[in-house]
Write a protein that holds these residues in place. Structure first.
Motif, PDB file in Angstrom:
ATOM      1  N   ILE A  40     -24.070  14.063 -17.682  1.00 58.20           N
ATOM      2  CA  ILE A  40     -23.042  13.041 -17.913  1.00 58.20           C
ATOM      3  C   ILE A  40     -23.128  11.939 -16.862  1.00 58.20           C
ATOM      4  O   ILE A  40     -22.942  10.759 -17.165  1.00 58.20           O
ATOM      5  N   LEU A  41     -23.435  12.291 -15.616  1.00 61.23           N
ATOM      6  CA  LEU A  41     -23.571  11.257 -14.588  1.00 61.23           C
ATOM      7  C   LEU A  41     -24.827  10.427 -14.806  1.00 61.23           C
ATOM      8  O   LEU A  41     -24.827   9.220 -14.541  1.00 61.23           O
ATOM      9  N   THR A  42     -25.870  11.049 -15.309  1.00 62.16           N
ATOM     10  CA  THR A  42     -27.088  10.296 -15.628  1.00 62.16           C
ATOM     11  C   THR A  42     -26.795   9.253 -16.696  1.00 62.16           C
ATOM     12  O   THR A  42     -27.195   8.092 -16.577  1.00 62.16           O
ATOM     13  N   GLU A  43     -26.088   9.658 -17.735  1.00 63.15           N
ATOM     14  CA  GLU A  43     -25.774   8.733 -18.829  1.00 63.15           C
ATOM     15  C   GLU A  43     -24.856   7.596 -18.384  1.00 63.15           C
ATOM     16  O   GLU A  43     -25.059   6.453 -18.761  1.00 63.15           O
ATOM     17  N   THR A  44     -23.831   7.914 -17.618  1.00 60.82           N
ATOM     18  CA  THR A  44     -22.811   6.902 -17.296  1.00 60.82           C
ATOM     19  C   THR A  44     -23.101   6.113 -16.025  1.00 60.82           C
ATOM     20  O   THR A  44     -22.833   4.918 -15.979  1.00 60.82           O
ATOM     21  N   VAL A  45     -23.640   6.772 -15.020  1.00 60.71           N
ATOM     22  CA  VAL A  45     -23.857   6.091 -13.734  1.00 60.71           C
ATOM     23  C   VAL A  45     -25.267   5.514 -13.651  1.00 60.71           C
ATOM     24  O   VAL A  45     -25.451   4.319 -13.465  1.00 60.71           O
ATOM     25  N   PHE A  46     -26.275   6.368 -13.816  1.00 60.61           N
ATOM     26  CA  PHE A  46     -27.645   5.921 -13.602  1.00 60.61           C
ATOM     27  C   PHE A  46     -28.171   5.046 -14.735  1.00 60.61           C
ATOM     28  O   PHE A  46     -28.941   4.122 -14.495  1.00 60.61           O
ATOM     29  N   SER A  50     -21.510   2.688 -20.943  1.00 59.30           N
ATOM     30  CA  SER A  50     -20.066   2.840 -21.062  1.00 59.30           C
ATOM     31  C   SER A  50     -19.768   4.235 -21.600  1.00 59.30           C
ATOM     32  O   SER A  50     -20.667   4.927 -22.091  1.00 59.30           O
ATOM     33  N   VAL A  51     -18.502   4.634 -21.547  1.00 62.71           N
ATOM     34  CA  VAL A  51     -18.155   5.936 -22.102  1.00 62.71           C
ATOM     35  C   VAL A  51     -18.430   5.963 -23.605  1.00 62.71           C
ATOM     36  O   VAL A  51     -18.845   6.994 -24.139  1.00 62.71           O
ATOM     37  N   ASN A  52     -18.228   4.848 -24.276  1.00 64.61           N
ATOM     38  CA  ASN A  52     -18.521   4.783 -25.714  1.00 64.61           C
ATOM     39  C   ASN A  52     -20.015   4.966 -25.974  1.00 64.61           C
ATOM     40  O   ASN A  52     -20.406   5.698 -26.883  1.00 64.61           O
ATOM     41  N   GLU A  53     -20.852   4.291 -25.192  1.00 57.62           N
ATOM     42  CA  GLU A  53     -22.301   4.414 -25.356  1.00 57.62           C
ATOM     43  C   GLU A  53     -22.775   5.828 -25.029  1.00 57.62           C
ATOM     44  O   GLU A  53     -23.625   6.377 -25.724  1.00 57.62           O
ATOM     45  N   ALA A  54     -22.225   6.398 -23.969  1.00 62.49           N
ATOM     46  CA  ALA A  54     -22.593   7.766 -23.591  1.00 62.49           C
ATOM     47  C   ALA A  54     -22.164   8.756 -24.665  1.00 62.49           C
ATOM     48  O   ALA A  54     -22.895   9.703 -24.971  1.00 62.49           O
ATOM     49  N   ALA A  55     -21.001   8.538 -25.250  1.00 56.17           N
ATOM     50  CA  ALA A  55     -20.515   9.423 -26.313  1.00 56.17           C
ATOM     51  C   ALA A  55     -21.478   9.423 -27.496  1.00 56.17           C
ATOM     52  O   ALA A  55     -21.811  10.483 -28.043  1.00 56.17           O
ATOM     53  N   LEU A  67     -13.613  13.279 -19.723  1.00 55.26           N
ATOM     54  CA  LEU A  67     -13.313  14.522 -19.016  1.00 55.26           C
ATOM     55  C   LEU A  67     -14.523  15.005 -18.230  1.00 55.26           C
ATOM     56  O   LEU A  67     -14.404  15.395 -17.065  1.00 55.26           O
ATOM     57  N   ARG A  68     -15.693  14.948 -18.843  1.00 58.09           N
ATOM     58  CA  ARG A  68     -16.906  15.414 -18.155  1.00 58.09           C
ATOM     59  C   ARG A  68     -17.242  14.549 -16.944  1.00 58.09           C
ATOM     60  O   ARG A  68     -17.674  15.067 -15.910  1.00 58.09           O
ATOM     61  N   VAL A  69     -17.046  13.245 -17.049  1.00 58.26           N
ATOM     62  CA  VAL A  69     -17.287  12.365 -15.897  1.00 58.26           C
ATOM     63  C   VAL A  69     -16.328  12.725 -14.771  1.00 58.26           C
ATOM     64  O   VAL A  69     -16.730  12.849 -13.608  1.00 58.26           O
ATOM     65  N   TYR A  70     -15.065  12.898 -15.109  1.00 56.47           N
ATOM     66  CA  TYR A  70     -14.061  13.268 -14.101  1.00 56.47           C
ATOM     67  C   TYR A  70     -14.459  14.566 -13.402  1.00 56.47           C
ATOM     68  O   TYR A  70     -14.470  14.645 -12.168  1.00 56.47           O
TER      69      TYR A  70
END
Length: 81
Positions: A40-46, A50-55, A67-70
């Motif tokens: 989840i951190l790879t998708e959102t941070v690296f 966005s959360v929509n794109e990661a979803a 929730l997973r990012v948190y």
């Protein structure tokens, strides 16, 4: 217990703005995380999604991504702590 992310910090950093951790320390803590947290951190941070794109990329609802990012950031903070 705040983690700050952003282009100005250079990495995930516990504590106040302007504080820095050595990249090797952060990388070691990141590698110690469970696979779901790393994903989840790879998708959102690296990958800077966005959360929509990661979803969409992960095939899960947006609320699950949030929730997973948190949870992943809390785990990373604890590992750096």
């Amino acid at each position: 217990m705040a983690l700050r992310m952003g282009k100005n910090t250079g990495s995930l950093v516990p504590g106040s703005a302007g504080g820095r951790m050595r990249p090797a320390v952060v990388a070691r803590a990141f590698r110690a995380l469970p696979p779901a947290h790393r994903e989840i951190l790879t998708e959102t941070v690296f990958r800077d999604r966005s959360v929509n794109e990661a979803a969409v990329a992960l095939g899960v609802p947006v609320d699950v991504v949030k929730l997973r990012v948190y949870e992943a950031l809390r785990a990373l903070h604890s590992a750096l702590g």
